[in-house]
Design a protein around this motif. Structure first.
Motif, mmCIF file in Angstrom:
data_model
loop_
_atom_site.group_PDB
_atom_site.id
_atom_site.type_symbol
_atom_site.label_atom_id
_atom_site.label_comp_id
_atom_site.label_asym_id
_atom_site.label_seq_id
_atom_site.Cartn_x
_atom_site.Cartn_y
_atom_site.Cartn_z
ATOM 1 N N VAL A 45 70.224 32.248 108.179
ATOM 2 C CA VAL A 45 70.345 31.923 109.682
ATOM 3 C C VAL A 45 71.391 33.062 110.161
ATOM 4 O O VAL A 45 72.381 33.398 109.587
ATOM 5 C CB VAL A 45 71.388 30.639 109.787
ATOM 6 N N PHE A 46 70.823 33.545 111.534
ATOM 7 C CA PHE A 46 71.436 34.507 112.002
ATOM 8 C C PHE A 46 72.299 34.579 113.353
ATOM 9 O O PHE A 46 72.756 35.143 113.740
ATOM 10 C CB PHE A 46 70.039 35.800 112.399
ATOM 11 N N SER A 47 72.160 33.114 113.588
ATOM 12 C CA SER A 47 72.810 32.933 114.968
ATOM 13 C C SER A 47 73.540 31.543 115.018
ATOM 14 O O SER A 47 73.311 30.608 114.061
ATOM 15 C CB SER A 47 71.767 32.810 116.163
ATOM 16 N N ASP A 48 74.740 31.543 115.965
ATOM 17 C CA ASP A 48 75.303 30.317 116.043
ATOM 18 C C ASP A 48 74.526 29.218 116.980
ATOM 19 O O ASP A 48 75.377 28.158 117.014
ATOM 20 C CB ASP A 48 76.629 30.516 116.755
ATOM 21 N N GLN A 49 73.631 29.505 117.588
ATOM 22 C CA GLN A 49 72.972 29.064 118.623
ATOM 23 C C GLN A 49 72.694 27.312 118.138
ATOM 24 O O GLN A 49 73.217 26.531 118.777
ATOM 25 C CB GLN A 49 71.652 29.312 119.078
ATOM 26 N N GLU A 50 72.312 27.076 116.974
ATOM 27 C CA GLU A 50 71.885 25.640 116.671
ATOM 28 C C GLU A 50 72.991 25.175 115.719
ATOM 29 O O GLU A 50 73.086 23.830 115.966
ATOM 30 C CB GLU A 50 70.458 25.808 116.144
ATOM 31 N N PHE A 51 73.620 25.827 115.108
ATOM 32 C CA PHE A 51 74.383 25.184 113.834
ATOM 33 C C PHE A 51 76.028 25.408 113.978
ATOM 34 O O PHE A 51 76.545 24.717 113.178
ATOM 35 C CB PHE A 51 74.017 25.927 112.749
ATOM 36 N N LEU A 52 76.405 26.031 114.853
ATOM 37 C CA LEU A 52 78.012 26.205 114.982
ATOM 38 C C LEU A 52 78.624 25.491 115.857
ATOM 39 O O LEU A 52 77.951 25.102 117.037
ATOM 40 C CB LEU A 52 78.411 27.590 115.610
ATOM 41 N N ASP A 53 79.422 24.401 115.554
ATOM 42 C CA ASP A 53 79.989 23.341 116.076
ATOM 43 C C ASP A 53 81.170 24.173 116.882
ATOM 44 O O ASP A 53 82.303 24.379 116.448
ATOM 45 C CB ASP A 53 80.814 22.443 114.883
ATOM 46 N N ILE A 54 80.947 24.325 118.249
ATOM 47 C CA ILE A 54 82.019 25.110 119.129
ATOM 48 C C ILE A 54 83.163 24.312 119.554
ATOM 49 O O ILE A 54 84.066 24.902 119.910
ATOM 50 C CB ILE A 54 81.108 25.449 120.388
ATOM 51 N N SER A 55 83.288 23.298 119.159
ATOM 52 C CA SER A 55 84.522 22.314 119.297
ATOM 53 C C SER A 55 85.489 22.877 118.322
ATOM 54 O O SER A 55 86.650 22.480 118.815
ATOM 55 C CB SER A 55 84.103 20.731 119.130
ATOM 56 N N LYS A 56 85.141 23.479 117.317
ATOM 57 C CA LYS A 56 86.140 23.719 116.294
ATOM 58 C C LYS A 56 86.650 25.319 116.475
ATOM 59 O O LYS A 56 87.245 25.907 116.112
ATOM 60 C CB LYS A 56 85.529 23.954 114.908
ATOM 61 N N ASP A 57 85.978 25.901 117.768
ATOM 62 C CA ASP A 57 86.661 27.260 117.993
ATOM 63 C C ASP A 57 87.767 27.128 119.028
ATOM 64 O O ASP A 57 87.739 26.563 120.352
ATOM 65 C CB ASP A 57 85.187 27.957 118.999
ATOM 66 N N SER A 89 80.966 48.219 106.834
ATOM 67 C CA SER A 89 81.105 48.083 108.111
ATOM 68 C C SER A 89 80.019 47.481 108.703
ATOM 69 O O SER A 89 78.881 47.129 108.359
ATOM 70 C CB SER A 89 80.592 49.813 108.500
ATOM 71 N N GLN A 90 80.141 46.972 110.023
ATOM 72 C CA GLN A 90 79.376 46.395 110.838
ATOM 73 C C GLN A 90 77.820 46.976 110.973
ATOM 74 O O GLN A 90 77.945 48.127 110.899
ATOM 75 C CB GLN A 90 79.597 45.964 112.035
ATOM 76 N N ILE A 91 77.012 46.305 111.041
ATOM 77 C CA ILE A 91 75.495 46.667 110.997
ATOM 78 C C ILE A 91 74.732 45.926 111.865
ATOM 79 O O ILE A 91 75.141 44.856 112.248
ATOM 80 C CB ILE A 91 74.739 46.737 109.777
ATOM 81 N N TYR A 92 73.945 46.714 112.676
ATOM 82 C CA TYR A 92 72.849 46.078 113.652
ATOM 83 C C TYR A 92 71.375 46.035 113.149
ATOM 84 O O TYR A 92 71.176 47.154 112.462
ATOM 85 C CB TYR A 92 72.882 46.670 114.913
ATOM 86 N N VAL A 93 70.649 45.095 113.631
ATOM 87 C CA VAL A 93 69.136 45.275 113.599
ATOM 88 C C VAL A 93 68.810 45.852 114.682
ATOM 89 O O VAL A 93 69.042 45.278 115.895
ATOM 90 C CB VAL A 93 68.523 43.858 113.006
ATOM 91 N N LEU A 135 65.754 35.312 114.789
ATOM 92 C CA LEU A 135 67.255 36.137 114.893
ATOM 93 C C LEU A 135 68.085 35.605 115.759
ATOM 94 O O LEU A 135 69.345 35.544 115.479
ATOM 95 C CB LEU A 135 67.058 37.587 114.765
ATOM 96 N N GLN A 136 67.574 35.041 116.833
ATOM 97 C CA GLN A 136 68.413 34.525 117.947
ATOM 98 C C GLN A 136 68.927 33.015 117.706
ATOM 99 O O GLN A 136 69.427 32.397 118.521
ATOM 100 C CB GLN A 136 67.654 34.682 119.233
ATOM 101 N N GLY A 137 68.046 32.316 116.411
ATOM 102 C CA GLY A 137 68.659 31.165 116.139
ATOM 103 C C GLY A 137 67.574 30.079 116.597
ATOM 104 O O GLY A 137 67.933 28.878 116.525
ATOM 105 N N GLU A 138 66.278 30.549 117.162
ATOM 106 C CA GLU A 138 65.448 29.465 117.612
ATOM 107 C C GLU A 138 64.420 29.062 116.494
ATOM 108 O O GLU A 138 63.241 28.621 116.469
ATOM 109 C CB GLU A 138 64.532 30.097 118.728
ATOM 110 N N ARG A 139 64.971 28.866 115.044
ATOM 111 C CA ARG A 139 64.176 28.514 113.834
ATOM 112 C C ARG A 139 63.610 27.260 114.088
ATOM 113 O O ARG A 139 62.330 26.912 114.031
ATOM 114 C CB ARG A 139 65.134 28.312 112.647
#
Length: 503
Positions: free
Chosen positions: A241-253, A102-106, A196-200
């Motif tokens: 990595v917990f977020s898409d902010q830096e690494f997810l290529d949104i052009s593929k969405d 099941s989905q889980i939140y921190v 956690l928000q992707g500001e690594r």
């Protein structure tokens, strides 16, 4: 089993890295979403004749007519993206094949003096910070254990009387004995939240600067601590990595790409804000603002509004919330790339008036509830929509478009990627607005019996409601019960006044 030639070609093009994959039916419907550490290996397993499948999986494979995927930086990144895509598309085989994961939140209750990090499956509107949801609880817990060496945190829901073992292992900052001040502890937690928000990357640059500044000032112990944290983060950067902010290529969405083409936008909408109104017969009027960042729900950016205009007037309320959101008091909030209004022409028109009143020209559209119809103003929505932007859906189903006065009414197939994303944002805005409305209504109903009683201020009211469950129950309590909660002196003052007001 013999694979269709189209499937064979797609399998050849699968990448080696991690990501999220989508199985589609012949009509173009997404019927299953999964994640993989190596997309090429995982997806091909479904089509290997030597690999046995249970009946449900065999039924899924038999229906697959198309394959698509999104690449991510790491498997943990795929973990997060997978969960959001499942909630967006609601694939029927994910429901059919789901197990006990099941989905889980921190959860971090930052309003407390020494917040304890915890996990929950059901986030509440309680002022705590929530991160997630994540589909794989075991992976999230393992990742947080690794991060704990860099940013020590407490897990004590009930504070123990002595230092715990984790303190001696360097994993807990010693909040039990106040070995660290509340302000310093929260500063460390904020760095963890940023990770956690992707500001690594930004966090690592700041730690490097901190290390160099400490070394220049000959504060070598502080420099060594910053150096050790920097090393640990470098070791983690290819694992967690917990977020898409830096690494997810949104052009593929696909949903963002569809919206960009449909509305004639210059770039995919990175920040989408959704708005809804909630009330019952014009009482306890509330509004919600929810945010999708890079196509993924971003709960840390949600905001809620207690509306000032009375009565049952959704148009006036929508204009009020947009006017307040884009007022001077919220100048530090990022501007959206697209605004989604829950409603039809009236609500959309009110939102446009509010934006124009603030001299803003931002893309804004509506989504009508009944038919999931996209509403666009022909000249004032801040977009370049024309019927030429429309294309047939994957299954060949053509969208319908009509003109109603100054508005375009667009009926895309319900399986369209863009519709699924807009539904997800709209449903979240409705849920969040109803949640806030319900909490206000509950407070009004439970605290009503205590309002206006001399001697009962906000703090005493909270204590009485916490002890007895409601204002009405507190008013009915005996003198001895009330004295046990507020003390003899205060009970002598408020008990007779409370009972004279509530005979």
């Amino acid at each position: 089993m013999k694979k269709p030639s189209a499937i064979q070609e797609r399998l050849k093009r699968l990448p080696d890295g991690p990501g999220v994959y989508f199985f589609k039916s012949a009509s173009g419907e997404i019927i299953y979403v999964g994640k993989a550490a190596v997309l090429k290996n995982r997806v091909r397993q479904y089509f290997q004749a030597a690999r046995p499948h249970d009946l449900k999986t065999a039924a899924l494979v038999a229906e697959i007519a198309g394959i698509d995927w999104m690449t991510t930086e790491t498997e943990a990144d795929a973990l997060f993206v997978e969960g959001e895509q499942i909630r967006r598309y609601k694939p029927r085989y994910n429901i059919l094949l789901r197990d006990d994961k099941s989905q889980i939140y921190v959860r971090l209750p930052m309003r407390e003096a020494y917040p304890a990090l915890g996990f929950t499956r059901y986030p509440l509107d309680d002022g705590a910070r929530y991160f997630g949801p994540y589909q794989n609880g075991r992976a999230v817990r393992r990742a947080l254990q690794l991060l704990r060496r860099v940013f020590p945190y407490s897990t004590h829901q009930v504070m123990p009387g002595r230092l715990c073992l984790h303190y001696h292992l360097g994993l807990c900052p010693g909040v039990e004995a106040q070995k660290i001040s509340s302000s310093r502890y929260k500063a460390s937690l904020r760095k963890l939240m940023r990770y956690l928000q992707g500001e690594r990357s930004q966090l690592m640059r700041e730690l490097k600067a901190e290390m160099q500044a400490a070394a220049s000032a000959r504060r070598y112990e502080n420099a060594a601590k910053a150096r050790d944290k920097l090393r640990s983060l470098k070791q983690l950067q290819n694992q967690v990595v917990f977020s898409d902010q830096e690494f997810l290529d949104i052009s593929k969405d696909h949903a963002l790409a569809e919206l960009t083409r449909l509305l004639g936008l210059t770039a995919p909408p990175r920040r989408i804000e959704g708005y809804d109104i909630s009330h019952i017969q014009g009482s306890d009027n509330t509004a919600s603002m929810v945010v999708a960042t890079n196509g993924l729900i971003d709960k840390s950016q949600y905001r809620k509004f207690k509306l000032k205009i009375p009565g049952n007037d959704d148009f006036a309320h929508m204009k009020e919330v947009l006017t307040r959101r884009f007022g001077a008091g919220h100048g530090d909030w990022p501007l959206p790339d697209l605004i989604l209004i829950d409603g039809g022409k009236g609500q959309l028109g009110a939102a446009i008036e509010a934006l124009e009143g603030r001299h803003l020209s931002l893309p804004v559209i509506g989504l009508a509830k009944r038919s999931e119809q996209i509403i666009v103003h022909a000249s004032r929505s801040g977009v370049k929509f024309t019927p030429r932007n429309l294309k047939p859906a994957a299954g060949g189903e053509r969208p319908l478009v009509a003109k109603s006065g100054d508005f375009w009414l667009v009926n895309l197939p319900l399986s369209a990627h863009s519709v699924k994303l807009l539904q997800r944002v709209r449903d979240e805005s409705h849920r969040f607005a109803v949640s806030y409305h319900s909490s206000l209504r509950r407070v009004r109903q439970t605290a009503g019996a205590l309002d206006g009683v001399p001697g009962i201020g906000p703090a005493t009211k909270r204590r009485l409601i916490a002890a007895f469950g409601s204002g009405r129950a507190a008013a009915a309590a005996s003198y001895q019960q009330m004295a046990a909660v507020v003390g003899e002196a205060k009970a002598r003052r408020i008990f007779p006044r409370l009972h004279s007001q509530n005979p």
